[in-house]
Design an enzyme around this catalytic site. Structure first.
Site, short mmCIF file in Angstrom:
data_model
loop_
_atom_site.label_atom_id
_atom_site.label_comp_id
_atom_site.label_asym_id
_atom_site.label_seq_id
_atom_site.Cartn_x
_atom_site.Cartn_y
_atom_site.Cartn_z
N GLU A 168 40.14 35.71 47.40
CA GLU A 168 40.36 34.70 46.34
C GLU A 168 40.65 33.29 46.86
O GLU A 168 41.61 32.65 46.44
CB GLU A 168 41.49 35.17 45.42
CG GLU A 168 41.19 36.51 44.77
CD GLU A 168 42.30 37.01 43.84
OE1 GLU A 168 43.34 36.34 43.73
OE2 GLU A 168 42.12 38.07 43.23
N GLU A 281 36.37 45.81 42.61
CA GLU A 281 37.57 46.06 41.78
C GLU A 281 37.18 46.26 40.32
O GLU A 281 37.79 45.70 39.41
CB GLU A 281 38.57 44.90 41.91
CG GLU A 281 38.96 44.61 43.35
CD GLU A 281 40.06 43.57 43.51
OE1 GLU A 281 40.70 43.19 42.50
OE2 GLU A 281 40.28 43.13 44.65
C1 XIL Z 1 46.81 44.11 41.77
C2 XIL Z 1 47.38 45.52 41.79
O1 XIL Z 1 46.49 46.37 41.12
C3 XIL Z 1 48.74 45.53 41.12
O2 XIL Z 1 49.34 46.80 41.28
C4 XIL Z 1 49.64 44.46 41.75
O3 XIL Z 1 50.86 44.41 41.05
C5 XIL Z 1 48.98 43.11 41.71
O4 XIL Z 1 47.71 43.19 42.35
N1 XIL Z 1 42.77 41.07 42.55
C6 XIL Z 1 43.04 41.71 43.73
C7 XIL Z 1 43.95 42.90 43.72
O5 XIL Z 1 42.44 41.39 44.76
O6 XIL Z 1 44.67 43.00 44.91
C8 XIL Z 1 44.89 42.87 42.55
O7 XIL Z 1 45.62 44.09 42.54
C9 XIL Z 1 44.14 42.64 41.26
C10 XIL Z 1 43.40 41.33 41.27
#
Ligand code: XIL
Length: 379
Positions: A168, A281
């Protein structure tokens, strides 16, 4: 006489109960066998997996573990490899959760993904500050970053297939996000703006030359400007001879996003730079209003919960959206190497509502069968 009658009735009752029990067992066993296995139906196309939390890998969430072991051939640690979790203090590494994750994936023969090395979230404040609380100098921050990457990647050398090296780093308009990494290492100079990213990739490569290295971000499928920023970043790294194997499109979608066009734009323009593309994701929020990005400071289970999530209408829309996304991914399968869901089933998702393929009791939903159908149609 009465006694004999009663004994007969009891025997009949036992026989019926046994038969019913047997039938229920057989039917549920058949139902279980009838559920196709995602990794089988997608085996000629790409790896398929999910983000795992500590409850899955330690066996506390047996519902999730059963799904993972049946359906997935790759996994990402949802939180356990993030800086905050694995390196909470300057001289303290917390290996246990990450070790359990790696061991679990190896036991179940899954391709292991490391998420993530350099990010502005879930990183402790001490990383950017000296003992008096002031910002570090560029050189000291670079040294800290190098130590972290070398130690973490080095520990799992040869075991982790690929790393999200930088997560990101871009704004929605494609410019670089103003994080402490950029501010301190970039020193406000145009010439040094990609420096921290270049260094991160170089050190990760040095620590495990065979590991694949990825750049990962959200909204690449919905903002062309952001996607173009990712393309520019990849081109820059390649122009410096830095190895990058793939770009991860996080793909936190909704019932109305992404559009087919946006997703195709992202896949084709990223692939044109010579990298592979991964969906890293995947989830689809069922809640229709509110913020749509994936900035973790704005997303939570509460903010995305949805009282209509379980309705037939919502589940139908969810299935349609998943089918549409999968058909785009399958159309471009020569460029796509992996698709990972962000979670295993609805109850364990980081967002509320009904964003995944399995419901809160671990049962496959209409969306699951829509994905299977899309995969079977793509030969
Ligand atoms: C999220 C997790 O799923 C949660 O458990 C945590 O509290 C916050 O992070 N983008 C990403 C992930 O790259 O690492 C994130 O994961 C969601 C958004």
């Amino acid at each position: 006489m009465r006694l004999r009658e009663r004994a007969m009735k009891t025997r009949q009752a036992i026989t019926i109960v046994t038969l019913v029990g047997f039938l229920v067992g057989a039917v549920s066993c058949m139902a279980e066998q009838d559920v196709p296995t995602l990794k089988d139906v997608l085996k000629n196309h790409f790896l398929i997996g999910g983000a795992l939390n500590g409850r899955v890998v330690t066996g506390r969430d047996s519902l999730a573990a059963a799904i993972v072991e049946k359906h997935f051939n790759t996994a990402t640690a949802e939180n356990d490899l993030k800086w905050q979790r694995i390196h909470p203090w300057p001289d303290q590494y917390n290996w246990e959760p990450a070790d359990s994750y790696v061991a679990y994936c190896e036991k179940n023969r899954m391709a292991i993904i490391g998420h993530c090395l350099v990010w502005h979230n879930q990183v402790p404040r001490w990383v950017f500050r000296d003992d008096s609380g002031n910002d570090l100098t560029r050189d000291v921050l670079l040294t800290r970053m190098k130590d972290h990457i070398t130690t973490v990647v080095g520990r799992y050398k040869g075991r982790i297939k690929g790393w999200d090296v930088v997560n990101e780093a871009l704004n929605e308009d494609g410019t670089l996000r103003n994080t402490p990494w950029l501010r301190i290492i970039g020193e406000g100079s145009e010439d040094k703006r990609y420096d921290y990213i270049e260094h991160a990739f170089r050190w990760a490569h040095e620590a495990d030359p065979n590991a694949e290295l990825y750049y990962n971000d959200y909204s690449l499928e919905s903002s062309k400007a952001k996607c173009d920023g990712a393309v520019a970043l990849v081109k820059h790294l390649k122009s410096k001879g830095i190895r990058i194997a793939a770009v991860g499109i996080q793909l936190h979608g909704s019932l109305t996003h992404p559009s087919v066009e946006g997703l195709e734009y992202a896949i084709t323009s990223l692939a044109a730079t010579g990298v592979k593309v991964m969906v890293t994701e995947l989830d689809i929020r069922t809640q229709s209003r509110g913020y749509r990005g994936a900035d973790i400071s704005r997303v939570s289970r509460a903010s995305t919960s949805d009282s209509d999530a379980a309705s037939a209408e919502t589940q139908k829309k969810l299935a349609e959206k998943y089918a549409e996304i999968l058909s785009v991914l399958l159309k471009h399968k020569k460029d796509i190497t992996r698709v990972t869901f962000w979670g295993v089933y609805d109850g364990a998702s980081w967002i509320g509502g009904s964003p995944l393929l399995f419901d809160r009791s671990g049962q496959p939903k209409e969306a699951f069968f829509a994905v299977v159908r899309a995969a079977r149609e793509s030969r």
